[in-house]
Design a protein around this motif. Structure first.
Motif, PDB file in Angstrom:
ATOM      1  N   ASP A 253      -5.201 -12.320  -8.056  1.00 45.41           N
ATOM      2  CA  ASP A 253      -5.920 -12.415  -7.252  1.00 45.41           C
ATOM      3  C   ASP A 253      -6.346 -12.241  -6.139  1.00 45.41           C
ATOM      4  O   ASP A 253      -6.392 -12.122  -4.677  1.00 45.41           O
ATOM      5  N   GLN A 254      -5.236 -12.474  -5.613  1.00 40.97           N
ATOM      6  CA  GLN A 254      -4.132 -10.958  -4.249  1.00 40.97           C
ATOM      7  C   GLN A 254      -4.835  -9.922  -3.861  1.00 40.97           C
ATOM      8  O   GLN A 254      -5.780  -9.295  -3.010  1.00 40.97           O
TER       9      GLN A 254
ATOM     10  N   SER B 177       4.670 -11.710  -1.902  1.00 40.46           N
ATOM     11  CA  SER B 177       3.839 -11.844  -0.787  1.00 40.46           C
ATOM     12  C   SER B 177       2.608 -11.872  -1.455  1.00 40.46           C
ATOM     13  O   SER B 177       1.967 -11.592  -1.302  1.00 40.46           O
ATOM     14  N   ALA B 178       1.707 -12.886  -0.109  1.00 42.85           N
ATOM     15  CA  ALA B 178       0.401 -12.996  -0.025  1.00 42.85           C
ATOM     16  C   ALA B 178      -0.112 -12.162   0.759  1.00 42.85           C
ATOM     17  O   ALA B 178       0.793 -11.932   2.121  1.00 42.85           O
ATOM     18  N   ILE B 179      -0.935 -11.159   0.553  1.00 47.47           N
ATOM     19  CA  ILE B 179      -2.185 -10.064   1.285  1.00 47.47           C
ATOM     20  C   ILE B 179      -2.377 -11.000   2.215  1.00 47.47           C
ATOM     21  O   ILE B 179      -2.815 -12.296   2.981  1.00 47.47           O
ATOM     22  N   THR B 180      -2.433 -10.893   3.647  1.00 41.62           N
ATOM     23  CA  THR B 180      -2.292 -10.764   4.627  1.00 41.62           C
ATOM     24  C   THR B 180      -4.208 -10.172   6.061  1.00 41.62           C
ATOM     25  O   THR B 180      -3.850  -8.785   6.076  1.00 41.62           O
TER      26      THR B 180
ATOM     27  N   THR C   1       0.314  -4.962  -4.271  1.00 40.92           N
ATOM     28  CA  THR C   1       0.315  -5.881  -4.659  1.00 40.92           C
ATOM     29  C   THR C   1       0.388  -6.162  -6.644  1.00 40.92           C
ATOM     30  O   THR C   1      -1.345  -5.908  -7.299  1.00 40.92           O
TER      31      THR C   1
ATOM     32  N   LEU D  39      -0.213  -9.331  -7.903  1.00 47.30           N
ATOM     33  CA  LEU D  39      -0.905 -10.482  -8.111  1.00 47.30           C
ATOM     34  C   LEU D  39      -2.753  -9.799  -8.761  1.00 47.30           C
ATOM     35  O   LEU D  39      -3.680  -9.669  -7.226  1.00 47.30           O
TER      36      LEU D  39
ATOM     37  N   HIS E  94       4.048  -5.733  -1.295  1.00 44.42           N
ATOM     38  CA  HIS E  94       4.142  -6.915  -1.501  1.00 44.42           C
ATOM     39  C   HIS E  94       4.580  -7.578  -2.466  1.00 44.42           C
ATOM     40  O   HIS E  94       4.808  -8.453  -2.679  1.00 44.42           O
TER      41      HIS E  94
END
Ligand code: SAM
Length: 190
Positions: free
Chosen positions: A53-54, A23-26, A49, A51, A10
Motif C-alpha cells: 500500500d505504501q 514506517s509510513a511514506i511522507t 518500502t 509494503l 522505511h
C-alpha cells in the motif's frame, strides 16, 4: 567522481520503543529529497518500502507530478520527481545500481550517533573522487535505521555534529547537508 545514489529506508527502521518496524511514506520527504538529489546530481533516490500500500501511495504521488496535472503546472517538479524509484528492499536498490552501472555499490549508512570507526566526511568525499565504483548512501526514517542495516553496510558516515550537542535532524535536512559536504562545490565557499 563516482556516482552517489541515495536511499530513503522505511524498513527496517526503529520506532521510539526500539522495535524494528516499517514506517509510513511522507509526501514532504519525497518532494524534498527529489529536489535535493536533482540539485546535487544524484542519479536515483530509492524509496525503500516492502509494503504494497505504501508503494502504491508513492507511485500515486509521483505519477501526479510526472504524468498528471502536477507536472503540467510545475514542470521543474516533474524533473525532480523522476529521480525517485520505489524498491522493496535495500538489496533491490543495490541490484538496480548493478544493472545500471555493471558494478556493485559501496553501501554507507548515515546516523545522528557517533559510531566507532565512522568515516569522516572529508574521507568519504575523497573516496567518492577516487573510487570507480558507485556508492549508495542510506538514510533512515522513524527513529533511524535498524541495527541489522549497519551490520550489512560497508561503512557508516560520521554524524553531522551540530554545534551545541543537539543534532537530531529531519531526514530532509540531513540529506541536503550531507550531499553538500560530499558533492558540493568547495570553490563556492571561497
Ligand atoms: N521522521 C523523521 C524526520 O525526518 O523528522 C525521521 C528521523 S530519522 C531518525 C532521520 C535520519 O536522518 C537518520 O536516520 C539519519 O539517516 C539522518 N540524520 C539525522 N540527523 C543526522 C545527523 N546529525 N547526522 C547524520 N545523519 C543524520
Amino acid at each position: 567522481m563516482a556516482p552517489l545514489y541515495i536511499a530513503l529506508v522505511h524498513y527496517p527502521v526503529l520506532n521510539r520503543m526500539g522495535d524494528t518496524i516499517a514506517s509510513a511514506i511522507t509526501n514532504l520527504d519525497l518532494h524534498d529529497l527529489a529536489r535535493s538529489c536533482c540539485t546535487y546530481g544524484v542519479p536515483v533516490c530509492y524509496i525503500v518500502t516492502p509494503l504494497r500500500d505504501q508503494q502504491a501511495l508513492a507511485h500515486r504521488l509521483t505519477s501526479h507530478w510526472i504524468d498528471g496535472k502536477g507536472g503540467e503546472i510545475l514542470p521543474e517538479r516533474r524533473e525532480a520527481l523522476k529521480i525517485l524509484k520505489v524498491v522493496e528492499t535495500i538489496s533491490s536498490a543495490g541490484e538496480d545500481i548493478f544493472e545500471k552501472t555493471g558494478k556493485r555499490p559501496i553501501v554507507w549508512a548515515s546516523t545522528a550517533r557517533k559510531e566507532p570507526g565512522a568515516l569522516a566526511h572529508a574521507r568519504a568525499r575523497f573516496l567518492l573522487e577516487d573510487e570507480d565504483r558507485p556508492f549508495l548512501l542510506l538514510f533512515g526514517t522513524g527513529w533511524g535505521l535498524a541495527p541489522a542495516v549497519f551490520e550489512e553496510t560497508d561503512g557508516v558516515l560520521d554524524p553531522i555534529p551540530g554545534i551545541n550537542g543537539y543534532n537530531h535532524l529531519s531526514v530532509r535536512s540531513a540529506v541536503s547537508i550531507l550531499m553538500d559536504r560530499l558533492l558540493g562545490d568547495r570553490d563556492a565557499l571561497e
